[in-house]
Write a protein that holds these residues in place. Structure first.
Motif, mmCIF file in Angstrom:
data_model
loop_
_atom_site.group_PDB
_atom_site.id
_atom_site.type_symbol
_atom_site.label_atom_id
_atom_site.label_comp_id
_atom_site.label_asym_id
_atom_site.label_seq_id
_atom_site.Cartn_x
_atom_site.Cartn_y
_atom_site.Cartn_z
ATOM 1 N N ARG A 156 48.820 62.684 41.834
ATOM 2 C CA ARG A 156 48.858 61.281 42.252
ATOM 3 C C ARG A 156 49.742 60.436 41.343
ATOM 4 N NH1 ARG A 156 46.738 58.944 46.290
ATOM 5 N NH2 ARG A 156 46.584 56.670 46.385
ATOM 6 N N ALA A 157 49.879 60.839 40.088
ATOM 7 C CA ALA A 157 50.782 60.114 39.193
ATOM 8 C C ALA A 157 52.215 60.224 39.696
ATOM 9 C CB ALA A 157 50.653 60.649 37.774
ATOM 10 N N HIS A 158 52.618 61.426 40.102
ATOM 11 C CA HIS A 158 53.969 61.610 40.643
ATOM 12 C C HIS A 158 54.143 60.827 41.949
ATOM 13 C CE1 HIS A 158 55.220 64.674 37.752
ATOM 14 N NE2 HIS A 158 54.037 65.235 37.900
ATOM 15 N N PHE A 159 53.097 60.841 42.780
ATOM 16 C CA PHE A 159 53.157 60.120 44.054
ATOM 17 C C PHE A 159 53.334 58.614 43.839
ATOM 18 C CE2 PHE A 159 50.402 57.668 47.035
ATOM 19 C CZ PHE A 159 51.229 57.730 48.148
ATOM 20 N N ALA A 202 54.999 65.672 43.414
ATOM 21 C CA ALA A 202 53.617 65.465 43.857
ATOM 22 C C ALA A 202 53.207 66.525 44.871
ATOM 23 C CB ALA A 202 53.464 64.069 44.456
ATOM 24 N N ILE A 203 54.077 66.779 45.848
ATOM 25 C CA ILE A 203 53.741 67.735 46.907
ATOM 26 C C ILE A 203 53.736 69.163 46.375
ATOM 27 C CG2 ILE A 203 54.593 68.697 49.093
ATOM 28 C CD1 ILE A 203 55.454 65.830 49.827
ATOM 29 N N TYR A 251 50.828 62.121 51.029
ATOM 30 C CA TYR A 251 52.092 62.392 50.351
ATOM 31 C C TYR A 251 53.175 62.757 51.375
ATOM 32 C CZ TYR A 251 49.089 62.804 46.190
ATOM 33 O OH TYR A 251 48.181 62.576 45.189
ATOM 34 N N ALA A 252 52.816 63.580 52.354
ATOM 35 C CA ALA A 252 53.784 63.985 53.373
ATOM 36 C C ALA A 252 54.262 62.781 54.177
ATOM 37 C CB ALA A 252 53.164 65.034 54.293
ATOM 38 N N VAL A 254 60.887 64.345 60.289
ATOM 39 C CA VAL A 254 60.032 64.866 61.361
ATOM 40 C C VAL A 254 59.208 66.040 60.863
ATOM 41 C CG1 VAL A 254 60.044 66.042 63.598
ATOM 42 C CG2 VAL A 254 61.505 64.042 63.235
ATOM 43 N N VAL A 255 59.822 66.907 60.050
ATOM 44 C CA VAL A 255 59.094 68.055 59.494
ATOM 45 C C VAL A 255 57.892 67.584 58.679
ATOM 46 C CG1 VAL A 255 59.232 69.942 57.807
ATOM 47 C CG2 VAL A 255 61.048 69.640 59.495
ATOM 48 N N ASP A 256 58.091 66.580 57.835
ATOM 49 C CA ASP A 256 56.996 66.087 57.003
ATOM 50 C C ASP A 256 55.898 65.430 57.844
ATOM 51 O OD1 ASP A 256 57.602 66.955 54.477
ATOM 52 O OD2 ASP A 256 58.687 65.165 53.894
#
Length: 638
Positions: A241-244, A266-267, A276-277, A294-296
């Motif tokens: 979550r820090a990276h997010f 994060a992912i 995140y996605a 679209v992939v995410d």
């Protein structure tokens, strides 16, 4: 993700496995959805205990002992607090046994921990969690609740910035002091504006409180929030979550590449988060990478198939991407938007205000999405159907109090979508002056903006939409209004271009705007000097790779060069005119080859080049283009 702060709540409730969702309590605007009718009526308590301000004699004794035994030095770096010499994470079990009396009781706790309960005056009790070697946490249960502000001052914590803690039901649980590993647990019976502390928890220094504080500070003080995030990452580099959150703040500051890098981190550490996605899909969209976005989004659907909030958001977003991306699949887009509407209608009746708010936002976005899908797609009766969908969307705003920041935001969103829809229809605006509505709501939004980056985003959106408004007037040959709104768009986009350089097509959009203004001076007013002054600004910006979401512009890009060449030819700049027409022809031929332009469109540049070369004495070139023009006229390809 399991917060170590849940350990504090476990100490409070003494219930194994109970771990409520904890959130930072950020400063909130008045929520227009807070008072929406809820299917579940919750009776208000009528027997709240309102305590007199100031500690009782019993409370004074507890505070005095705490102040004496609490490590009260004002530390300049993060360090866990101590009580009676016990410091979580540092004090060993052996040291605890040698310096403290025997506990009144012992019991097994979760994760191999042991809970020891001590009765030490003047406190109700002190609970300590230990493993085989070290103390993990200390919980001090007070006999009487004490005011939080007074307690923080007496324990030398008031110089630190605390973070408010809320539970899953948005109730206020307490506040934490990240640098000291201290958390105050509030008495639920105390008034929110004068909270009383009934329990104090000491823990090791962990990243979670710093991230909670960063989330609370991010809207108004992003740089301070980034400092908390960096400190949290020093404590635990693998804290997703820090990276997010770092990625979200960097994105707000316009640093899209760094934001993407943070979201990837994060992912990589938590690939099961739909949140995140969803956010990385936002970043891909801003970068112009629609397939990856679209992939995410589709990944988010598979990660959380039961969460109606996620399903509503993803369906609406997928509809937007399919409509605005390079495929321009408006039929598929409308299917996603209609599905989002069905889900959102249920969310707006949810008992939770936050979910009702999400439901409303998706409902509005999806209604506007349908209006744009129809306007730009191949549908019948557009002039009749599209305004009805826009009207339905605007009617949703009746649930939001006028004059509030929320209302201005939503009105701006409606105006932006309406203008985009009318560009697709190439129809006049009619009774609603959407450019004026957009400008008025946008200026109000800027008054409420919390940061320079937010204000920059609003101005960029205004400029982009006014550029589209110009196109509506241009298509309907209202050149005066087209120039009026085009000039305003230039001022806004030029001012904010530097902050949006990383966004896909930012330069290209401004170049197209310059061209359109110049073309009005060329075609309508035959003012070649003024036209050329705009074209000189346009050429370097549109003479580049067409953004992925505007691949169909490849042919139009070429046609623009052919048009601009006329102004230079009229001013006697023959070589420049021939060069521009040749460049335009090459771009148009590429567009024909890729299926974005009919071959018949090449007739104009062939004919122009034949005449130009003939005029300057280049007979072989003139003959070549004359033959190409005649061959195309003899065998037209549609």
């Amino acid at each position: 993700m399991r917060f170590s702060l849940c350990l504090s709540i476990l100490l409070l409730f003494g219930a194994v496995g109970f771990c409520p969702s904890l959130r930072a309590q950020a400063p909130q605007e008045a929520d227009p959805f807070q008072d929406w009718p809820s299917p579940v009526e919750v009776p208000k308590s009528s027997n709240l205990v309102i305590r007199a301000v100031g500690p009782t004699p019993s409370e004074q004794g507890e505070i005095r002992v705490l102040a004496a035994q609490f490590d009260s030095e004002e530390v300049t770096q993060a360090e866990p607090a101590r009580l009676y010499g016990v410091q979580p994470g540092t004090t060993t079990v052996e040291e605890l046994d040698n310096t403290w009396p025997l506990p009144a009781s012992l019991e097994d706790y979760q994760d191999g921990l042991e809970r020891r309960i001590y009765h030490r005056d003047p406190f109700e009790s002190v609970e300590i969690l230990v493993d085989e070697k070290h103390v993990h946490g200390v919980s001090i249960n007070l006999r009487q609740p004490v005011p939080s502000d007074a307690l923080a001052k007496d324990l030398s914590l008031s110089f630190l910035e605390p973070v408010a803690i809320q539970g899953a039901g948005e109730e206020s649980l307490g506040q934490a002091f990240p640098e000291r590993g201290v958390m105050f647990i509030f008495d639920p019976q105390s008034p929110p504006k004068a909270p009383m502390v009934k329990q104090i928890v000491l823990e090791t220094i962990t990243p979670e409180p710093f991230i909670l504080r960063a989330e609370a500070n991010a809207p108004r003080n992003p740089n301070q929030a980034l400092q908390d995030i960096e400190f949290a990452l020093k404590l635990d580099q693998n804290f997703p979550r820090a990276h997010f959150l770092k990625g979200k703040i960097l994105a707000e500051q316009g640093e899209l590449e760094q934001a993407l890098s943070a979201l990837n981190d994060a992912i990589q550490r938590d690939g099961q988060s739909a949140e995140y996605a969803l956010f990385r899909a936002d970043l891909w969209e801003q970068k112009g990478n629609y397939p990856q976005a679209v992939v995410d989004l589709q990944s988010a659907l598979t990660l959380d198939t039961e969460d109606q909030e996620v399903l509503a958001l993803v369906n609406s977003r997928l509809g937007n991407l399919l409509a605005e991306g390079p495929s321009h699949d408006f039929h598929k887009a409308i299917e996603y938007h209609q599905q989002a509407i069905l889900i959102a209608k249920k969310l707006v009746e949810h008992e939770t205000p936050e979910l009702r708010k999400v439901g409303f936002e998706v409902l509005l976005d999806a209604h506007l999405g349908v209006s744009k899908d129809i306007a730009w797609g191949k549908w019948k009766s557009k002039p009749q159907v599209v305004p009805k969908w826009i009207e339905r969307a605007e009617n949703l705003l009746k649930a939001v109090p006028e004059g509030t920041p929320a209302y201005d935001n939503f009105q701006f969103q409606v105006a932006t979508a309406a203008i985009h829809a009318y560009v697709g229809m190439q129809a006049p605006f009619g009774e609603r002056n959407w450019p004026e509505i957009l400008t008025e709501s946008g200026e109000k939004r800027m008054l409420h903006s919390k940061s320079r980056s937010e204000k920059s985003d609003i101005q960029w959106q205004m400029g982009s939409s006014l550029h589209e408004a110009m196109q509506v007037f241009l298509a309907n040959e209202d050149f005066e209004q087209a120039l009026k709104w085009g000039d305003r768009a230039v001022l806004l986009l030029e001012q904010e271009l530097a902050a949006h350089k990383e966004e896909a097509g930012a330069d290209y959009q401004l170049g197209r705007l310059y061209f359109r203004i110049g073309s009005i001076h060329l075609i309508k007013y035959q003012d070649y000097d003024r036209a050329i002054s705009w074209f000189e600004k346009s050429i370097p910006k549109i003479n580049q790779q067409v953004p992925e979401n505007a691949l169909a512009d490849a042919g139009r890009q070429g046609e623009s060069f052919v048009t601009m060449a006329i102004a230079y030819w009229k001013k006697g700049e023959r070589e420049k005119a021939i060069t521009l027409t040749t460049q335009g022809l090459k771009k148009m031929e590429q567009a024909v080859e890729e299926g974005y332009l009919p071959q018949s469109a090449l007739a104009v540049p062939y004919k122009n080049l034949a005449g130009m070369h003939r005029f300057v004495g280049n007979q072989p070139e003139a003959q070549t283009f004359q033959q190409l023009s005649e061959r195309l006229n003899a065998n037209p390809v549609r």
